[in-house]
Design an enzyme around this catalytic site. Structure first.
Site, PDB file in Angstrom:
ATOM      1  N   ARG A 131       0.843  -1.201   0.000  1.00 52.42           N
ATOM      2  CA  ARG A 131       0.000   0.000   0.000  1.00 52.42           C
ATOM      3  C   ARG A 131       0.876   1.247   0.000  1.00 52.42           C
ATOM      4  NH1 ARG A 131      -3.556  -2.396   4.841  1.00 52.42           N
ATOM      5  NH2 ARG A 131      -5.196  -3.468   3.692  1.00 52.42           N
ATOM      6  N   ASN A 157       7.367  -3.653   5.102  1.00 52.03           N
ATOM      7  CA  ASN A 157       7.204  -5.107   5.053  1.00 52.03           C
ATOM      8  C   ASN A 157       7.179  -5.671   3.643  1.00 52.03           C
ATOM      9  OD1 ASN A 157       7.178  -5.621   7.826  1.00 52.03           O
ATOM     10  ND2 ASN A 157       5.000  -5.148   7.999  1.00 52.03           N
ATOM     11  N   ASN A 186       7.919 -10.307   6.770  1.00 50.04           N
ATOM     12  CA  ASN A 186       6.634  -9.630   6.922  1.00 50.04           C
ATOM     13  C   ASN A 186       5.853 -10.305   8.047  1.00 50.04           C
ATOM     14  OD1 ASN A 186       4.284  -8.187   6.630  1.00 50.04           O
ATOM     15  ND2 ASN A 186       3.603  -9.294   4.812  1.00 50.04           N
ATOM     16  N   ARG A 191       5.300  -4.935  14.757  1.00 50.54           N
ATOM     17  CA  ARG A 191       4.749  -3.679  15.261  1.00 50.54           C
ATOM     18  C   ARG A 191       4.935  -3.541  16.770  1.00 50.54           C
ATOM     19  NH1 ARG A 191      -0.715  -3.958  12.891  1.00 50.54           N
ATOM     20  NH2 ARG A 191      -0.843  -1.773  13.469  1.00 50.54           N
ATOM     21  N   ASP A 207      -2.516   0.963  11.325  1.00 52.36           N
ATOM     22  CA  ASP A 207      -2.325   0.348  10.020  1.00 52.36           C
ATOM     23  C   ASP A 207      -2.207   1.402   8.921  1.00 52.36           C
ATOM     24  OD1 ASP A 207      -2.414  -2.108  11.195  1.00 52.36           O
ATOM     25  OD2 ASP A 207      -4.364  -2.704  10.355  1.00 52.36           O
ATOM     26  N   ASP A 208      -1.654   0.988   7.783  1.00 50.50           N
ATOM     27  CA  ASP A 208      -1.418   1.927   6.691  1.00 50.50           C
ATOM     28  C   ASP A 208      -2.668   2.264   5.890  1.00 50.50           C
ATOM     29  OD1 ASP A 208      -1.729  -0.513   5.487  1.00 50.50           O
ATOM     30  OD2 ASP A 208       0.135  -0.464   4.342  1.00 50.50           O
ATOM     31  N   ASP A 293      -2.840  -8.995  17.830  1.00 52.86           N
ATOM     32  CA  ASP A 293      -3.625  -8.005  18.558  1.00 52.86           C
ATOM     33  C   ASP A 293      -4.365  -8.620  19.737  1.00 52.86           C
ATOM     34  OD1 ASP A 293      -5.185  -9.502  16.839  1.00 52.86           O
ATOM     35  OD2 ASP A 293      -6.106  -7.795  15.817  1.00 52.86           O
TER      36      ASP A 293
END
Length: 368
Positions: A131, A157, A186, A191, A207-208, A293
Site C-alpha cells: 500500500r 514489510n 513480513n 509492530r 495500520d497503513d 492483537d
C-alpha cells in the site's frame, strides 16, 4: 603495547606470524564496528551473534543508513521471532511475575507515568505492505501535528522491494522525523518491537489503510495519558463461550478487547510482548499471520492482574477513524478478508487460554 614489546623480542618467523594474527584481529574488529560516512549517509555493520552483541556497540542483524536529519532507512531490522537478538535479551527486563502490587488506581497510573521515556508526545508505528501510495496520505495527515507526534516509524514489510525514491523524498518534507525500518520478514509481531528509535512512553500503532483526524488524535492521546496502562483505540472486539470453546466476536456494547490496528499503548507493553510471550504463541502468529492483537490484549490483562488491578484493558474511541483502503494498484485487500480469518482468531483465543490458563479479559463499556 606490552604485546608489541613481546613480539619484538621474538625471532623473525615468530614476529611475522604474530603480526599477521594482529592484522586479522584488527580486520575482525573493523568488520563489526566499521563506519562509513559519505554524502550524509552513515552505514553501521552489525554484530552477528550473542557473543558479538556483548562486546559490540551495535544492534544485532541491523544496518542503518541515515539520509539527512529527517529520514533514516534502517536495513534488516531485528525480528521478534529471533530469540537471540539483543531486542529480546538486552531490553529493560520486565518480570511480569515479580512486580510490586499497587494499592490504588492512582498508584497504577503513576507507575506508568514515571518512565524514562517522553510522556507528552507519542510515536506512530505503521507497518506497510503493498500500500505504498497510502504513505503520501499518512504523511499529509500526521506531519503537521508537531505538538504531540515525536516520530513516525514506517515498518517496510515489502520484503525484497526497495522503498521508492519518491516516497523517501516526500517523507523528507515532513517536519516530524520519519524513520523507515526495512524488515527481513513480513511478520505481524514487528509492530510490537521496542525499537531504540522509540523514545516516547506512548505509541500509536496504526495500520497503513487507516487515518485519524487531528481532533481525534488529540482526544485519544489525552485519554491515553489519563489511562496510560490501558489500550485506547478505535476497534473494539469481544469473545464468547460456545460449546466449551472461546469464539471471537464483534460485540461493541460489551467489548473486552481493543484491536491494535489503531490504538495507543504504553512502551512497557512492547517490552512485555517481546520478553514474555511464549514461543508457541509467537509461532502461531507467524504461521497464520493472525492474532498478535488478541495476544497483546491478553498480555495487558495478565499484567494488570499481576499488579493487583484486574480490569477492562481498553477504552473505545467512537469516532475520528477513516478507512482509506488501498490506494495502490497491488490489489491487496488485507488479511481480514481471508475466509480462514475468524476460525484462526477463535483458535488463537483458545491457545492463549490454554497457555496462560486464563484470558484475563473483562467486559468493558468505557467510551470517549
Amino acid at each position: 603495547l606490552k604485546m608489541v614489546d613481546k613480539i619484538w623480542c621474538l625471532g623473525s618467523n615468530q614476529q611475522t606470524f604474530c603480526v599477521l594474527i594482529l592484522v586479522m584481529i584488527c580486520f575482525t574488529v573493523i568488520e563489526y564496528n566499521f563506519q562509513i560516512v559519505s554524502n550524509g549517509i552513515t552505514v553501521y555493520h552489525s554484530c552477528q551473534n550473542e557473543e558479538h552483541i556483548q562486546r559490540c556497540d551495535c544492534t544485532p542483524n541491523t544496518s542503518t543508513a541515515t539520509i539527512s536529519s529527517v529520514v533514516s532507512i534502517n536495513i534488516s531490522a531485528p525480528d521478534i521471532t529471533n530469540t537471540s537478538t539483543a531486542i529480546r535479551t538486552n531490553t529493560s527486563a520486565v518480570n511480569s511475575s515479580n512486580e510490586v502490587i499497587l494499592k490504588t488506581e492512582l498508584d497504577l497510573r503513576n507507575y506508568f507515568v514515571q518512565t524514562p521515556y517522553i510522556f507528552d508526545k507519542f510515536t506512530i508505528v505503521t507497518p506497510t505492505y503493498k500500500r505504498t501510495d497510502n504513505l503520501y496520505h499518512l504523511f499529509d495527515t500526521y506531519c503537521p501535528i508537531t505538538d504531540v507526534i515525536h516520530k513516525i516509524l514506517i515498518l517496510w514489510n515489502n520484503v525484497g522491494e526497495s522503498i521508492p525514491e519518491k516516497v523517501i523524498e516526500y517523507a523528507k518534507k515532513c517536519t516530524i522525523p520519519v524513520i523507515f525500518k526495512i524488515m527481513e520478514r513480513n511478520n505481524l509481531t514487528s509492530r510490537f518491537i521496542p525499537f531504540p528509535d522509540i523514545e516516547t512512553a506512548g505509541i500509536l500503532s496504526v495500520d497503513d489503510d487507516l487515518l485519524l483526524s487531528n481532533k481525534s488524535i488529540h482526544l485519544a492521546f489525552n485519554t491515553w495519558k489519563k489511562y496510560p496502562y490501558l489500550l485506547v483505540g478505535y476497534t473494539p472486539r469481544s469473545y464468547l463461550m460456545k460449546s466449551g470453546e472461546y469464539k471471537y466476536a464483534y460485540d461493541v456494547k460489551h467489548y473486552s478487547m481493543i484491536m491494535t490496528n489503531v490504538a495507543f499503548l504504553h512502551h512497557k507493553y512492547l517490552e512485555l510482548f517481546t520478553n514474555t510471550v511464549p514461543k508457541s504463541i509467537i509461532d502461531y502468529i507467524v504461521e497464520t499471520q493472525n492474532g498478535e492483537d488478541i495476544t497483546m490484549n491478553v498480555v495487558i490483562g495478565k499484567y494488570l492482574t499481576e499488579l493487583g488491578h484486574p480490569m477492562c484493558v481498553g477504552v473505545y474511541v467512537t469516532s475520528g477513524k477513516k478507512d482509506i483502503g488501498n490506494l495502490s494498484k497491488s490489489g491487496y485487500t488485507g488479511l481480514w478478508h481471508r475466509s480462514s480469518h475468524k476460525a484462526q482468531r477463535d483458535k488463537c483465543l483458545n491457545l492463549l487460554a490454554k497457555v496462560y490458563h486464563n484470558l484475563y479479559l473483562q467486559k468493558c463499556t468505557k467510551t470517549v
